[in-house]
Motif scaffolding. Structure first.
Motif, short mmCIF file in Angstrom:
data_model
loop_
_atom_site.label_atom_id
_atom_site.label_comp_id
_atom_site.label_asym_id
_atom_site.label_seq_id
_atom_site.Cartn_x
_atom_site.Cartn_y
_atom_site.Cartn_z
N GLU A 30 37.23 41.37 37.28
CA GLU A 30 36.34 41.07 38.40
C GLU A 30 36.99 41.61 39.66
O GLU A 30 37.99 41.08 40.13
CB GLU A 30 36.11 39.56 38.52
CG GLU A 30 35.01 39.19 39.49
CD GLU A 30 33.62 39.52 38.98
OE1 GLU A 30 32.74 39.80 39.82
OE2 GLU A 30 33.42 39.51 37.75
N ASP A 32 37.03 42.43 43.62
CA ASP A 32 36.40 42.25 44.93
C ASP A 32 36.35 43.59 45.64
O ASP A 32 36.88 44.60 45.15
CB ASP A 32 37.12 41.18 45.76
CG ASP A 32 38.58 41.52 46.08
OD1 ASP A 32 38.94 42.72 46.02
OD2 ASP A 32 39.35 40.60 46.40
N ARG A 34 37.81 44.83 48.20
CA ARG A 34 39.09 45.43 48.56
C ARG A 34 39.71 46.13 47.36
O ARG A 34 40.19 47.27 47.46
CB ARG A 34 40.04 44.37 49.11
CG ARG A 34 41.40 44.93 49.50
CD ARG A 34 42.35 43.85 50.01
NE ARG A 34 43.65 44.39 50.34
CZ ARG A 34 44.62 44.64 49.46
NH1 ARG A 34 44.40 44.39 48.17
NH2 ARG A 34 45.78 45.14 49.84
#
Length: 303
Positions: A30, A32, A34
């Motif tokens: 997973e 994000d 960034r």
């Protein structure tokens, strides 16, 4: 319009291996935004560093970026490069080597934009940044015909959309436009999304759906011409060079925009490379066929 297209055998390459690695990473972790951006900043890895090129960070028209100056280049001629990455990832750093290879082949300079990215900055922020940088170059004394808008994937969309936006404003247009594997279809209607799904090592419909949601949000129609140039009026558009890999899922974005521009009277060159992946010019310096393609683009720009 000239074109070449061939069979569907997949060419093994460092670029394909990178895409397969990314695809596995995205499927098992997973990420994000960034981390997603950090991963895609590896995009430069298949590209050999071009020799005799210097780089300089600068802000042009309020937009930061990286200049590439090949030795002996004509500094009055500028490739305004918009990087790919679904409008959300990629950067000037990930694309500076590729832009420098094209600039070196053309005997020109390149400015790779770090335009504002989605989802923090939805459409049309990316187009607006490209227009601002183009107009700033003109304010510096660069002639519009000596600027080429160029980009790959989502950046190929921008390379086409920036002149369309300028045309709508009645402003001077760039002399040439180059789009590597442009991603234009914000409706995901392309047939090759299905037919080439098994051979494209990176692009998938779910990946595109996430990118579309991030850049268009709930305010921009997926058929708006500056977001989806497949709906644009190409009357009076500059000469256009489009290429794509034959096994990538977005190849029919390239063929469709070439046909639409040609029907409007645009001078179009289309090249479909056998067995190659999305934005195959990233193999510059590593693949002789890619180097020959960039040399041909350089000649196209010069003449």
């Amino acid at each position: 319009m000239s074109s070449s297209s061939t069979a569907t055998a997949v060419v093994p390459s460092a670029l394909r291996n990178l895409y397969l690695d990314w695809s596995e990473l995205m499927a098992t972790h997973e990420l994000d935004i960034r981390l997603f951006r950090s991963v895609f900043d590896e995009w430069h890895q298949p590209t050999i560093e071009p020799e005799d090129v210097t780089y300089k960070e600068e802000t042009v028209g309020g937009v930061p970026g990286i200049w590439a100056f090949p030795a002996g280049a004509d500094r009055s001629k500028v490739l305004l490069y918009t990087h790919g990455g679904g409008f959300a990832v990629g950067s000037a750093a990930s694309h500076r080597k590729l832009a420098a290879h094209v600039a070196k082949a053309a005997g020109a300079t390149a400015f790779v934009l770090d335009y504002r990215r989605a989802p923090e900055h939805p459409h049309p922020a990316q187009v607006d940044d490209g227009v601002a940088a183009f107009e700033a170059l003109l304010e510096r004394g660069v002639h519009p015909e000596d600027v080429t808008t160029i980009g790959d994937s989502a950046g190929g969309n921008l390379a086409i959309a920036i002149p369309l936006a300028l045309k709508a404003k009645g402003r001077p247009l760039p002399g040439h436009v180059i789009a590597f594997s442009p991603w234009l279809d914000m409706e995901n209607r392309g047939a090759t999304l299905v037919t080439n799904d098994a051979t494209d090592a990176l692009i998938s419909v779910p990946l595109l759906e996430g990118m579309i949601a991030g850049v268009l949000g709930e305010t921009t129609s997926p058929s708006a011409p500056l977001a989806n140039p497949l709906y644009a009026d190409f009357t009076g558009f500059p000469p256009l060079y489009v290429n794509a890999g034959s096994v990538e899922s977005l190849v029919d974005n390239a063929t469709r925009v070439a046909e639409r521009a040609k029907s409007a009277g645009v001078d179009v060159t289309l090249h479909i490379a056998e067995g190659q992946q999305h934005v195959y010019p990233f193999l510059a310096g590593r693949d002789a066929d890619v180097d020959a393609e960039l040399a041909a683009i350089g000649q196209w720009l010069r003449h």
